[in-house]
Design a protein around this motif. Structure first.
Motif, PDB file in Angstrom:
ATOM      1  N   GLY A  40      -8.017 -17.570-127.731  1.00 52.50           N
ATOM      2  CA  GLY A  40      -7.257 -17.521-126.507  1.00 52.50           C
ATOM      3  C   GLY A  40      -6.845 -18.909-126.028  1.00 52.50           C
ATOM      4  N   LYS A  41      -6.253 -18.847-124.916  1.00 50.42           N
ATOM      5  CA  LYS A  41      -5.567 -20.290-124.343  1.00 50.42           C
ATOM      6  C   LYS A  41      -6.784 -21.018-123.485  1.00 50.42           C
ATOM      7  CE  LYS A  41      -3.014 -19.631-120.859  1.00 50.42           C
ATOM      8  NZ  LYS A  41      -1.723 -19.387-119.948  1.00 50.42           N
ATOM      9  N   ALA A  42      -6.883 -22.112-123.916  1.00 54.11           N
ATOM     10  CA  ALA A  42      -7.752 -23.224-123.010  1.00 54.11           C
ATOM     11  C   ALA A  42      -6.946 -23.408-121.879  1.00 54.11           C
ATOM     12  CB  ALA A  42      -7.973 -24.341-123.908  1.00 54.11           C
ATOM     13  N   CYS A  43      -7.727 -23.054-120.809  1.00 52.45           N
ATOM     14  CA  CYS A  43      -7.140 -23.211-119.498  1.00 52.45           C
ATOM     15  C   CYS A  43      -7.798 -24.405-118.572  1.00 52.45           C
ATOM     16  CB  CYS A  43      -7.465 -22.082-118.553  1.00 52.45           C
ATOM     17  SG  CYS A  43      -6.509 -20.706-119.279  1.00 52.45           S
ATOM     18  N   ASP A  44      -9.141 -24.498-118.478  1.00 51.43           N
ATOM     19  CA  ASP A  44      -9.654 -25.743-117.626  1.00 51.43           C
ATOM     20  C   ASP A  44     -11.238 -25.586-118.215  1.00 51.43           C
ATOM     21  OD1 ASP A  44      -9.795 -27.212-115.628  1.00 51.43           O
ATOM     22  OD2 ASP A  44      -9.947 -25.892-113.831  1.00 51.43           O
ATOM     23  N   LEU A  45     -11.612 -26.918-117.686  1.00 55.58           N
ATOM     24  CA  LEU A  45     -13.177 -27.197-118.057  1.00 55.58           C
ATOM     25  C   LEU A  45     -13.453 -27.196-116.517  1.00 55.58           C
ATOM     26  CD1 LEU A  45     -12.856 -30.057-120.482  1.00 55.58           C
ATOM     27  CD2 LEU A  45     -13.911 -27.734-120.890  1.00 55.58           C
ATOM     28  N   ILE A  46     -14.713 -26.746-116.307  1.00 54.41           N
ATOM     29  CA  ILE A  46     -15.378 -26.734-115.059  1.00 54.41           C
ATOM     30  C   ILE A  46     -16.839 -27.231-115.186  1.00 54.41           C
ATOM     31  CG2 ILE A  46     -13.554 -25.098-114.004  1.00 54.41           C
ATOM     32  CD1 ILE A  46     -15.976 -22.963-114.134  1.00 54.41           C
ATOM     33  N   LEU A  47     -17.357 -27.481-114.053  1.00 54.19           N
ATOM     34  CA  LEU A  47     -18.969 -28.021-114.002  1.00 54.19           C
ATOM     35  C   LEU A  47     -19.458 -27.057-112.705  1.00 54.19           C
ATOM     36  CD1 LEU A  47     -21.222 -29.769-114.695  1.00 54.19           C
ATOM     37  CD2 LEU A  47     -20.381 -31.449-113.171  1.00 54.19           C
ATOM     38  N   ARG A  48     -20.430 -26.287-113.153  1.00 52.27           N
ATOM     39  CA  ARG A  48     -21.088 -25.522-111.860  1.00 52.27           C
ATOM     40  C   ARG A  48     -22.660 -25.700-112.246  1.00 52.27           C
ATOM     41  NH1 ARG A  48     -19.151 -20.489-113.186  1.00 52.27           N
ATOM     42  NH2 ARG A  48     -17.286 -20.828-112.048  1.00 52.27           N
ATOM     43  N   LYS A  49     -23.394 -26.239-111.404  1.00 51.53           N
ATOM     44  CA  LYS A  49     -24.882 -26.456-111.201  1.00 51.53           C
ATOM     45  C   LYS A  49     -25.163 -26.919-112.656  1.00 51.53           C
ATOM     46  CE  LYS A  49     -25.673 -21.901-108.531  1.00 51.53           C
ATOM     47  NZ  LYS A  49     -26.333 -20.652-108.334  1.00 51.53           N
ATOM     48  N   LYS A  50     -24.644 -28.133-112.808  1.00 50.84           N
ATOM     49  CA  LYS A  50     -24.994 -28.877-113.984  1.00 50.84           C
ATOM     50  C   LYS A  50     -24.809 -28.164-115.285  1.00 50.84           C
ATOM     51  CE  LYS A  50     -28.018 -31.677-111.376  1.00 50.84           C
ATOM     52  NZ  LYS A  50     -29.743 -32.140-110.970  1.00 50.84           N
ATOM     53  N   VAL A  51     -23.895 -27.249-115.444  1.00 49.89           N
ATOM     54  CA  VAL A  51     -23.479 -26.677-116.563  1.00 49.89           C
ATOM     55  C   VAL A  51     -21.916 -26.677-116.715  1.00 49.89           C
ATOM     56  CG1 VAL A  51     -23.693 -24.634-118.120  1.00 49.89           C
ATOM     57  CG2 VAL A  51     -25.625 -25.097-116.553  1.00 49.89           C
ATOM     58  N   GLU A  52     -21.532 -27.183-118.068  1.00 47.92           N
ATOM     59  CA  GLU A  52     -20.001 -27.308-118.173  1.00 47.92           C
ATOM     60  C   GLU A  52     -19.522 -26.192-118.869  1.00 47.92           C
ATOM     61  OE1 GLU A  52     -19.452 -32.076-118.840  1.00 47.92           O
ATOM     62  OE2 GLU A  52     -20.715 -31.037-120.381  1.00 47.92           O
ATOM     63  N   TYR A  53     -18.474 -25.323-118.382  1.00 46.54           N
ATOM     64  CA  TYR A  53     -17.723 -24.288-119.106  1.00 46.54           C
ATOM     65  C   TYR A  53     -16.363 -24.384-119.349  1.00 46.54           C
ATOM     66  CZ  TYR A  53     -21.735 -21.949-116.912  1.00 46.54           C
ATOM     67  OH  TYR A  53     -22.962 -21.442-116.537  1.00 46.54           O
TER      68      TYR A  53
END
Length: 88
Positions: A40-53
């Motif tokens: 799939g297409k890479a869209c974004d990197l996010i950080l939520r509750k000290k976990v990166e997605y």
């Protein structure tokens, strides 16, 4: 994989390659540590509750992938990247 497993940050170089893939919205071939393969297409990197997605759009359906669950990803422009955990 359980979501309750403590997050292990990935190597900075591997993170930078994912960031580049998101900036250029590259179509990635991703292998997860559990054996699942996602394209799939890479869209974004996010950080939520000290976990990166990584947010990836696969078949017009966005998914959040924990970075420490990714075993490798590849694209012709960046080659194949084997994801390593950070030496923290």
């Amino acid at each position: 994989m359980s979501i309750n497993i403590e997050y292990q940050p990935i190597n900075c170089d591997d993170y930078d390659n994912l960031e580049l893939a998101c900036q250029h919205q590259l179509h990635l071939h991703i292998k997860l540590r559990g054996g699942e393969v996602i394209e799939g297409k890479a869209c974004d990197l996010i950080l939520r509750k000290k976990v990166e997605y990584l947010i990836i759009e696969a078949a017009d359906n966005p998914r959040e992938l924990r970075l420490d669950h990714i075993a490798s990803f590849s694209h012709p422009e960046i080659g194949t990247v084997i994801v390593e955990h950070s030496e923290s």
